[in-house]
Design a protein around this motif. Structure first.
Motif, short mmCIF file in Angstrom:
data_model
loop_
_atom_site.label_atom_id
_atom_site.label_comp_id
_atom_site.label_asym_id
_atom_site.label_seq_id
_atom_site.Cartn_x
_atom_site.Cartn_y
_atom_site.Cartn_z
N VAL A 13 2.74 63.08 -132.76
CA VAL A 13 2.84 61.63 -133.04
C VAL A 13 1.54 61.15 -133.69
N ILE A 19 5.43 61.27 -137.08
CA ILE A 19 6.42 60.43 -136.38
C ILE A 19 7.74 60.40 -137.17
N VAL A 40 6.61 60.63 -125.07
CA VAL A 40 5.54 60.77 -126.06
C VAL A 40 4.15 60.72 -125.44
N THR A 79 -0.97 53.15 -138.95
CA THR A 79 0.22 53.96 -138.67
C THR A 79 1.46 53.05 -138.67
N SER A 131 1.85 54.24 -128.30
CA SER A 131 2.65 55.18 -129.12
C SER A 131 4.14 55.04 -128.84
N VAL A 135 6.90 54.58 -131.74
CA VAL A 135 7.94 55.60 -131.96
C VAL A 135 9.34 54.99 -131.79
N THR A 138 10.21 53.02 -134.82
CA THR A 138 10.48 53.90 -135.96
C THR A 138 11.90 54.48 -135.86
#
Ligand code: ADP
Ligand code: ASP
Ligand code: MG
Length: 477
Positions: A13, A19, A40, A79, A131, A135, A138
């Motif tokens: 990640v 990712i 994660v 990110t 994170s 994630v 995403t």
């Protein structure tokens, strides 16, 4: 329901590209399984950065804290910007909220100049909370039904901050209660690794590298069919690739073998990962996020015997060997017990013990950081025996490493130890102590730190991954 729990480590990640790879893999896993859970880690290096920020705050350095904090914010913001469009603003807001929490906690530490383990856990667990949100968003932007969950609502632990353990009945109740309906609705929960909370709701962490364990705990709680640990190598290898560049993937390992490997230093899997899955017979797989079609390493109850019996070699560094020696120890009951009790009082973990009766000595290997306290504690405990000369010396050999050769087929294969000592001897390496566990799944050697790499490479020449011919075939644990 055939449920798959997947865990993606820091490098998996660690960038927008990683990712995106996670999202592609998760879409494929969802097509093949009835339900998929994603666990994660924090973005690679973030847990270390958080630790650095806390230490800087504790030292009172407000400028240093600000610099590190800004770098952390930039890393997450860039990110998010690379990955997200429709959810960008919302996720930035969430992540900013968590970074504000970090800033507030660090300011408290800076002002007081005091840091409790409890505060340390609240801060170091923030990486996973950021994170998981990135994630999950995403995945949604890739058209996958997903939502982020903090394991503080799922994994109930004791209050050993920095090193907490799950309370399984409570964890099972919370996890099935909260995630059961989510999975039944076809959504993929994205859960923070590494963290949990006490029954009272105080945040805890499971120890460094603990996200693998989180996945195993959640897999056990949800009665998953399999747990897959996605990392940055093709599976468990015959040696650490940083020491042995031509290390090869081991196709199958038994729970016992992988436990020995993890315990004796193979960072690829946290040693506590095995127990929750072995107890329930859940298959564990180690796979590569960056090469997902590779089948990786499968860890099961029993594997087939391999040629030569040695599957892998590992090393643990920065250790000290303590030897308690004396003729008066012969036949005196209780010396070993008192020796280990004195070591335990210093909270030092003993990695290996070996006792040579002919020399009347007990030796054990402990992490180097604890040596001074342990020796002082031993001298105190054994003062009377030292005075009487029943014990002659308590000696310390600093800078040693443990090298371990692993393979379940060692049991019932003669001459394995001979071959190990043969190659180590040929490399002109002095073996300081040896131990073989009763499982006969591993042989450990203590060598000086300076010889450690050469010893690993020498023993690596004995490793095999191919199974032996069918008529000899017998499974081993
Ligand atoms: P993650 O962030 O995915 O949890 P880790 O860095 O914790 O990944 O573990 C993976 C790393 O473990 C590999 O990149 C490799 O350098 C190291 N490693 C050490 N020993 C082994 C081994 N025997 N097999 C595979 N990897 C190993
Ligand atoms: N992020 C945590 C660590 O770096 C947990 C993990 O990655 O497994 O230790
Ligand atoms: Mg790891």
């Amino acid at each position: 329901m055939r449920l798959l729990v997947t865990k993606f480590g820091g490098t998996s990640v660690g960038s927008a590209a990683a990712i995106r790879a996670l999202a592609t893999i998760t879409a494929q896993n969802r097509a093949a399984w009835d339900g998929v859970v994603v666990v994660v880690s924090a973005l690679s290096g973030v847990t270390d950065s958080l630790l650095r920020i806390v230490r800087t705050a504790q030292s009172g350095d407000a400028v240093g804290v600000h610099e590190l904090y800004t770098a952390l914010r930039l890393r997450h913001d860039s990110t998010i910007d690379e990955l997200l469009t429709t959810e960008r603003a919302a996720v930035r807001k969430d992540v900013d909220g968590l970074l504000d929490e970090c800033a507030k906690l660090c300011e408290g530490v800076r002002v007081l100049g005091e840091l409790t383990l409890r505060t340390l856990d609240a801060i170091t667990g923030l990486g996973e909370r950021m994170s998981a949100r990135i994630v999950a968003a995403t995945l949604r932007e890739h058209g996958i039904a997903a939502s982020a969950y903090d394991a503080t609502d799922l994994i109930v632990t004791d209050d050993r901050y920095q090193d907490a353990s799950p309370l399984m009945p409570e964890t099972i109740e919370r996890t099935t209660g909260l995630l059961g309906p989510v999975l039944a609705a076809g959504s993929t929960p994205v859960i923070t690794g590494f963290i949990g909370a006490t029954l009272a709701g105080v945040k805890t962490t499971l120890g460094r590298g603990g996200s693998d364990w989180s996945a195993a705990i959640l897999g056990a709680a949800l009665e998953a069919s399999e747990v897959w640990i996605y990392t940055d190598v093709d599976g468990v290898l015959t040696a650490d690739p940083r020491t042995v560049p031509d290390a090869r993937v081991i196709p199958t390992l038994s729970y016992n073998e992988v436990s020995e490997l993890a315990y004796f230093g193979a960072k690829v899997l946290h040693p506590k990962t095995i127990r929750p899955v072995v107890e329930r017979g859940i298959a564990l797989r180690v796979k590569n996020t960056f090469n997902p079609t590779h089948s990786g390493t499968l860890i099961v109850q029993q594997t087939e015997r391999i040629v030569g019996a040695i599957k892998a070699v590992t090393s643990v560094h920065s250790l000290s060997l303590i030897t308690v020696m004396g003729r008066g120890m012969l036949g005196v009951p209780g010396i070993a017990a008192r020796t280990f009790a004195a070591i335990a009082r210093q909270n030092a973990s003993i990695l290996m013990i070996s006792q040579a009766s002919s020399e009347q000595s007990i030796c054990c290997v402990i992490p180097a950081g604890t040596t001074a306290n342990v020796v002082a504690s031993l001298r105190q405990e054994l003062a009377a025996e030292l005075e009487r000369r029943d014990i002659d010396t308590i000696s310390v050999d600093d800078n040693v490493a443990i090298i371990t050769a692993v393979g379940a087929g060692m049991r019932g294969t003669s001459g394995v130890a001979k071959r190990v000592f043969g190659v180590v001897g040929d490399a002109e390496i002095n073996v300081i102590a040896i131990a073989q566990g009763s499982s006969e799944c591993a042989i450990s050697l203590v060598v000086s730190e300076a010889d450690a790499r050469a010893a690993v490479r020498a023993i690596h020449t004995l490793t095999h991954t191919e199974t032996i011919s069918a008529h000899h075939r017998a499974p081993c644990e």
